[in-house]
Design a protein around this motif. Structure first.
Motif, PDB file in Angstrom:
ATOM      1  N   UNK A 138      48.153  36.292  40.171  1.00 12.36           N
ATOM      2  CA  UNK A 138      47.204  37.310  39.789  1.00 12.36           C
ATOM      3  C   UNK A 138      46.081  36.903  39.265  1.00 12.36           C
ATOM      4  N   UNK A 139      45.747  35.650  39.349  1.00  8.68           N
ATOM      5  CA  UNK A 139      44.224  34.938  39.113  1.00  8.68           C
ATOM      6  C   UNK A 139      43.508  35.300  40.179  1.00  8.68           C
ATOM      7  N   UNK A 140      42.781  36.582  40.151  1.00  7.81           N
ATOM      8  CA  UNK A 140      41.702  36.752  41.346  1.00  7.81           C
ATOM      9  C   UNK A 140      40.494  36.900  40.958  1.00  7.81           C
ATOM     10  N   UNK A 141      39.555  36.817  41.716  1.00 12.12           N
ATOM     11  CA  UNK A 141      38.206  36.910  41.541  1.00 12.12           C
ATOM     12  C   UNK A 141      37.986  38.322  41.434  1.00 12.12           C
ATOM     13  N   UNK A 142      37.417  39.002  40.387  1.00 13.28           N
ATOM     14  CA  UNK A 142      37.419  40.408  39.779  1.00 13.28           C
ATOM     15  C   UNK A 142      36.207  40.698  40.438  1.00 13.28           C
ATOM     16  N   UNK A 171      38.582  41.649  43.968  1.00 17.10           N
ATOM     17  CA  UNK A 171      39.511  42.427  44.014  1.00 17.10           C
ATOM     18  C   UNK A 171      39.683  42.987  42.855  1.00 17.10           C
ATOM     19  N   UNK A 172      39.899  44.359  42.728  1.00 20.64           N
ATOM     20  CA  UNK A 172      40.228  45.253  41.626  1.00 20.64           C
ATOM     21  C   UNK A 172      41.369  45.625  41.891  1.00 20.64           C
ATOM     22  N   UNK A 173      42.185  45.270  42.730  1.00 20.75           N
ATOM     23  CA  UNK A 173      43.661  45.844  42.681  1.00 20.75           C
ATOM     24  C   UNK A 173      44.539  44.467  42.793  1.00 20.75           C
ATOM     25  N   UNK A 174      45.465  44.401  41.662  1.00 23.68           N
ATOM     26  CA  UNK A 174      46.445  43.542  41.848  1.00 23.68           C
ATOM     27  C   UNK A 174      47.762  44.352  42.250  1.00 23.68           C
ATOM     28  N   UNK A 175      48.567  44.132  43.326  1.00 19.85           N
ATOM     29  CA  UNK A 175      49.645  44.827  43.545  1.00 19.85           C
ATOM     30  C   UNK A 175      50.858  44.616  42.567  1.00 19.85           C
ATOM     31  N   UNK A 176      51.646  45.377  42.281  1.00 22.39           N
ATOM     32  CA  UNK A 176      52.780  45.403  41.175  1.00 22.39           C
ATOM     33  C   UNK A 176      54.073  44.368  42.090  1.00 22.39           C
ATOM     34  N   UNK A 177      54.869  43.783  41.539  1.00 21.52           N
ATOM     35  CA  UNK A 177      55.996  43.392  42.104  1.00 21.52           C
ATOM     36  C   UNK A 177      56.622  44.363  42.859  1.00 21.52           C
ATOM     37  N   UNK A 178      56.958  45.664  42.426  1.00 29.75           N
ATOM     38  CA  UNK A 178      57.502  46.539  43.180  1.00 29.75           C
ATOM     39  C   UNK A 178      56.675  46.767  44.608  1.00 29.75           C
ATOM     40  N   UNK A 179      55.509  46.993  44.405  1.00 26.98           N
ATOM     41  CA  UNK A 179      54.699  47.088  45.702  1.00 26.98           C
ATOM     42  C   UNK A 179      54.799  46.177  46.791  1.00 26.98           C
ATOM     43  N   UNK A 180      54.910  44.784  46.018  1.00 24.47           N
ATOM     44  CA  UNK A 180      55.027  43.593  47.076  1.00 24.47           C
ATOM     45  C   UNK A 180      56.221  43.462  47.866  1.00 24.47           C
ATOM     46  N   UNK A 181      57.446  43.907  46.792  1.00 27.34           N
ATOM     47  CA  UNK A 181      58.896  44.211  47.157  1.00 27.34           C
ATOM     48  C   UNK A 181      58.801  44.784  48.454  1.00 27.34           C
ATOM     49  N   UNK A 220      48.131  34.387  53.445  1.00 23.90           N
ATOM     50  CA  UNK A 220      47.018  35.506  53.297  1.00 23.90           C
ATOM     51  C   UNK A 220      47.426  36.734  52.708  1.00 23.90           C
ATOM     52  N   UNK A 221      48.756  37.199  53.011  1.00 20.25           N
ATOM     53  CA  UNK A 221      49.538  38.470  52.299  1.00 20.25           C
ATOM     54  C   UNK A 221      49.475  38.252  50.697  1.00 20.25           C
ATOM     55  N   UNK A 222      49.573  37.073  50.118  1.00 20.28           N
ATOM     56  CA  UNK A 222      49.681  36.813  48.843  1.00 20.28           C
ATOM     57  C   UNK A 222      48.245  36.362  48.266  1.00 20.28           C
ATOM     58  N   UNK A 223      47.359  36.531  48.895  1.00 20.30           N
ATOM     59  CA  UNK A 223      45.931  36.292  48.649  1.00 20.30           C
ATOM     60  C   UNK A 223      45.483  37.434  48.170  1.00 20.30           C
ATOM     61  N   UNK A 224      45.353  37.750  46.855  1.00 17.51           N
ATOM     62  CA  UNK A 224      44.939  39.258  46.585  1.00 17.51           C
ATOM     63  C   UNK A 224      43.240  39.322  46.554  1.00 17.51           C
ATOM     64  N   UNK A 225      42.652  38.257  46.701  1.00 17.39           N
ATOM     65  CA  UNK A 225      41.170  38.382  46.711  1.00 17.39           C
ATOM     66  C   UNK A 225      40.851  38.968  48.117  1.00 17.39           C
ATOM     67  N   UNK A 226      41.773  39.293  49.061  1.00 12.86           N
ATOM     68  CA  UNK A 226      41.620  39.901  50.330  1.00 12.86           C
ATOM     69  C   UNK A 226      42.555  41.068  50.482  1.00 12.86           C
ATOM     70  N   UNK A 227      42.591  41.745  51.452  1.00 14.07           N
ATOM     71  CA  UNK A 227      43.251  43.035  51.511  1.00 14.07           C
ATOM     72  C   UNK A 227      44.489  43.047  52.418  1.00 14.07           C
ATOM     73  N   UNK A 228      44.896  41.820  52.620  1.00 21.12           N
ATOM     74  CA  UNK A 228      46.169  41.557  53.621  1.00 21.12           C
ATOM     75  C   UNK A 228      47.073  42.563  53.290  1.00 21.12           C
TER      76      UNK A 228
END
Length: 156
Positions: free
Chosen positions: A82-86, A89-99, A131-139
């Motif tokens: 969850x440590x992203x460059x604000x 990335x303005x969206x950090x997906x929830x655990x349910x979304x990533x599940x 890449x999927x888990x890099x929330x600084x991008x939109x993968x």
């Protein structure tokens, strides 16, 4: 996939989703990657967990996370997903979304002779997860067919 404890019952996609969701919650709690959690728990134990997922989903997920961390001696790391460059990335997906993201990827790439847990271990150990888990991008935010294609081709 057949239930380990109740052979007359099938494991459902919802059971797979629940396990992916709990893995995501654990990884975030202990600051590790999902791959670490999956590999540390291991195939045999994950088969047991998915076989009782229909009962576990009634439990408090925080309790399950704590129990699994203790039961499998999962160690704290230094990876904070969850440590992203604000600015990026303005969206950090929830655990349910990533599940859901990982459940769809597992299901879309599942081999004919592969069970859900084999698919899970395969997917979480694939480099595309970086890449999927890099929330600084939109993968993570891409449609599931795009993520699946990237998985198959090896990159976005």
């Amino acid at each position: 996939m057949t239930n380990k404890f109740f052979p007359d019952e099938d494991i459902t996609e919802n059971d797979l989703y629940f396990i992916c969701y709990i893995i995501e919650r654990i990884a975030r709690e202990i600051h590790q990657k999902n791959k670490y959690v999956v590999n540390k728990i291991g195939y045999d134990e994950l088969v047991k967990k998915i076989s009782v997922a229909n009962v576990l989903h009634c439990e408090n997920p925080l309790k399950i996370v704590d129990e699994w961390i203790n039961d499998y001696n999962l160690e704290h790391g230094d990876f904070d997903i969850t440590a992203v460059d604000k600015d990026l990335a303005d969206i950090i997906p929830t655990p349910t979304q990533m599940g859901k993201v990982y459940t769809r990827l597992i299901l879309r790439t599942l081999g004919n002779e592969e069970d859900y847990i084999e698919g899970m271990v395969r997917v979480y150990n694939n480099p595309i997860c970086e890449k999927i888990d890099n929330y600084n991008c939109s993968a993570f935010y891409e449609p599931s067919y795009v993520i699946t294609r990237a998985y198959i081709e090896g990159d976005f």
